[in-house]
Design an enzyme around this catalytic site. Structure first.
Site, PDB file in Angstrom:
ATOM      1  CE1 TYR A  31     -36.616  19.548   3.313  1.00  0.00           C
ATOM      2  CE2 TYR A  31     -36.683  20.162   1.001  1.00  0.00           C
ATOM      3  CZ  TYR A  31     -37.268  19.561   2.094  1.00  0.00           C
ATOM      4  OH  TYR A  31     -38.500  18.975   1.970  1.00  0.00           O
ATOM      5  CG  HIS A  76     -39.805  27.908   2.636  1.00  0.00           C
ATOM      6  ND1 HIS A  76     -39.496  26.584   2.467  1.00  0.00           N
ATOM      7  CD2 HIS A  76     -39.434  28.514   1.503  1.00  0.00           C
ATOM      8  CE1 HIS A  76     -38.954  26.395   1.288  1.00  0.00           C
ATOM      9  NE2 HIS A  76     -38.892  27.557   0.674  1.00  0.00           N
ATOM     10  NE  ARG A 101     -34.459  17.723  -0.227  1.00  0.00           N
ATOM     11  CZ  ARG A 101     -34.843  18.253  -1.386  1.00  0.00           C
ATOM     12  NH1 ARG A 101     -36.023  17.971  -1.888  1.00  0.00           N
ATOM     13  NH2 ARG A 101     -34.052  19.061  -2.046  1.00  0.00           N
TER      14      ARG A 101
END
Ligand code: ADP
Length: 558
Positions: free
Chosen positions: A108, A420, A502
């Site tokens: 993220y 990732h 998210r």
């Protein structure tokens, strides 16, 4: 005053020349001490690119080039007054700051700021104490740097583990505060972390300190010789979330409206018995029936925890890298996936759950669960003791009872230089929705040359469908394909009414723009609050797609 003592950063904050930056850094260092200020002046300082040694000024799993999203400096406040002073100085200089607790927000954005040249605020380096564990009330009061592993260790060291458990996510190295305010999840009955937080202490953009919920009612033991952040809190601060009046905690979650300096977290009472299990589900097309089986069990609380239904490749990737299964460059096809499942003794889908409570409770629950799943042809049931070599089951056995591990890091190495990106849409708990999301995300992944790797995490009434886009971070082509893939997936999803819970920094604008009911009325509310509380737009500008009025978002397009 011209200074030679401060290094020039790789990236200056917006609207800031080197001279102003030098003065700013001197001012900050006069508060925190220069040992707590690191100017990011050289790419060599961005070498930290491992979960075990996370970067604090950039995204170690960057999908844009490495130096695109970096901080100009990283500052580690020693205490709450430092944070308040830093906010005042940032307001004075109009320099943006990006708080993080540990910086392991992998998939993220890590520790990276949305606006290049922001000052990273390393909340976890010094402010890392477990302030209280209350056994009777079953809660903890924490500072930002307390990781899941650290709280678990605290319980073990203080002989409290027989009384209380922490809920942990897949990896234990992140902070409880960072994960919780980003609304991350774990897998015990307390898996919805945000639901389980209780009471926050927050520094607002102008430096004001507040306590939310019952915390705003002073304790009778108030001591006028102490500063606000050291006042003994209200005894119900960690027991009742809502206090009186508007419930404000939500505006500090996934937001840019405050820096969280303390937070309460409910802990699970040791249930007095535990049994984890695996149910292997043989065929790809069993997904529909599996989810239809799961829904009534979960909403009826027979499934007590947050269970996961994992695609075969997620488990396979924990057990070996791509090369250990295939030499093909193209995505694996169904026959190959079946062969991998067979060789590992797993299904195409694998369901991990746990039973909690004394033996008679567990036995009764297990009978109901087994009977329900047995309607799917070919399912098999396993306890961890029956599969001692299955590293995923052995790891889930720990995770589902709140014991943190690092094993799940392994799937990132599916590709060389593995990194990732998470695509994380919310799904209804229906066979139809699960199959539809799987179909779109797998087809798109394969179109862009990636294997589908994913899992359905089952909440009370919805699923977090987590698609793990694994790419080679040293290969620009792989990075760009991952980036293009996720952009398309966001649009695909929005067109079907699916939204993400998210996201990575680079996708925040796009996803925010999909939550656009009634002419973007939610964004206009968010902007109104942002501009009222942070008129100079210094706290985390651009976070979750919310841009302060003094920013032109088009200058920051990714
Ligand atoms: P982790 O603790 O999992 O390593 P991070 O520390 O990277 O996670 O935090 C993830 C995100 O959460 C940050 O980018 C930031 O937006 C937000 N965040 C983390 N800690 C705080 C905090 N103490 N106050 C405000 N926001 C925070």
């Amino acid at each position: 005053r011209e200074s030679q003592s401060v290094k020039r950063p790789l990236v200056l904050p917006p609207g800031t020349d080197n001279d102003k930056f030098q003065r700013f850094i001197e001012e900050i260092a006069s508060v925190t001490g220069s040992e707590n200020v690191t100017v990011i002046s050289d790419e060599a300082e961005l070498y930290h690119d491992n979960y075990l040694d996370p970067g604090k000024a950039h995204d170690m799993f960057h999908i844009v080039y490495k130096t695109r999203l970096v901080s100009s400096a990283v500052v580690a406040p020693r205490n709450v007054p430092d944070v308040q002073s830093i906010m005042k100085i940032c307001n004075m200089f109009e320099i943006p700051v990006w708080p993080f607790s540990i910086g392991r927000n992998v998939g993220y954005g890590g520790a990276a700021p949305r606006v290049p040249g922001s000052v990273g605020l390393d909340m976890g380096r010094h402010m890392n104490k477990v302030l209280e564990v209350n056994v009777e009330g079953a809660y903890a009061l924490l500072e930002p740097g307390v990781t899941f592993s650290a709280l678990h260790e605290y319980l073990v060291t203080n002989n409290l583990r027989d009384k209380l458990w922490v809920d942990v996510p897949d990896l234990g190295g992140g902070s409880i505060i960072g994960n919780t305010i980003e609304r991350g999840v774990g897998y015990t009955p307390y898996g919805d972390h945000w639901m389980m937080h209780c009471g926050m202490e927050v520094v607002l953009p102008d430096g004001t300190l507040i306590r939310t919920g019952m915390g705003s009612l002073p304790s009778p033991d108030e001591d006028s010789s102490l500063p606000p952040h050291e006042q003994p809190p209200n005894k119900c601060w960690q027991l009742f979330n809502y206090g009186f009046g508007p419930y404000n905690d939500g505006i500090f979650s996934q937001s840019s409206l405050g820096i969280v300096v303390k937070m309460g977290m409910w802990l699970m009472v040791n249930p007095g018995g535990y049994q984890s299990y695996l149910i292997t589900i043989p065929r790809d097309e069993d997904l529909h029936q599996a989810i239809e089986t799961i829904r009534p069990l979960r909403v009826g609380m027979v499934l007590q925890n947050v269970p996961t239904l994992r695609h075969i490749l997620l488990d396979a990737a924990v057990m070996g890298d791509r090369k250990s299964y295939t030499n093909e460059d193209r995505p694996l096809n169904d026959a190959e996936l079946d062969a991998i499942a067979a060789s590992l003794g797993l299904g195409r889908w694998n369901f991990y759950g746990a039973l909690y409570g004394p033996e008679p409770v567990r036995v009764a629950m297990w009978q109901v669960i087994k009977a329900s799943f047995s309607s799917i042809k070919g399912v098999k049931f396993f306890f961890p003791e029956e599969m001692p070599d299955n590293v995923v089951l052995q790891t889930r056995h720990l995770t589902l009872q709140g014991i943190p591990t690092m094993t799940e890091l392994k799937w990132v190495d599916w590709l060389p230089n593995g990194a990732h990106l998470f695509f994380s849409p919310i799904a209804k708990v229906t066979g139809e929705d699960a199959v539809a999301q799987y179909e779109v995300t797998r087809r798109r992944s394969e179109e862009f040359g990636f294997d589908f790797i994913g899992t359905f995490i089952v909440g009370m009434r919805e699923m977090h469908h987590i698609v793990c886009i694994v790419f080679d971070k040293k290969d620009p082509d792989s990075r760009q394909r991952a980036h293009r893939l996720i952009k398309i997936l966001i649009d695909d999803a929005a067109a079907r009414g699916w939204g993400e819970y998210r996201t990575h920094l680079a996708l925040m604008d796009q996803i925010a723009s999909t939550y656009n009911f009634n002419n973007n009325s939610m964004m206009r509310l968010n902007e109104a609050i942002k501009n009222a509380l942070d008129p100079k737009g210094i706290l985390a500008p651009g976070k979750n797609g919310i841009w302060p009025k003094n920013y032109d978002p088009s200058m920051y397009k990714i």
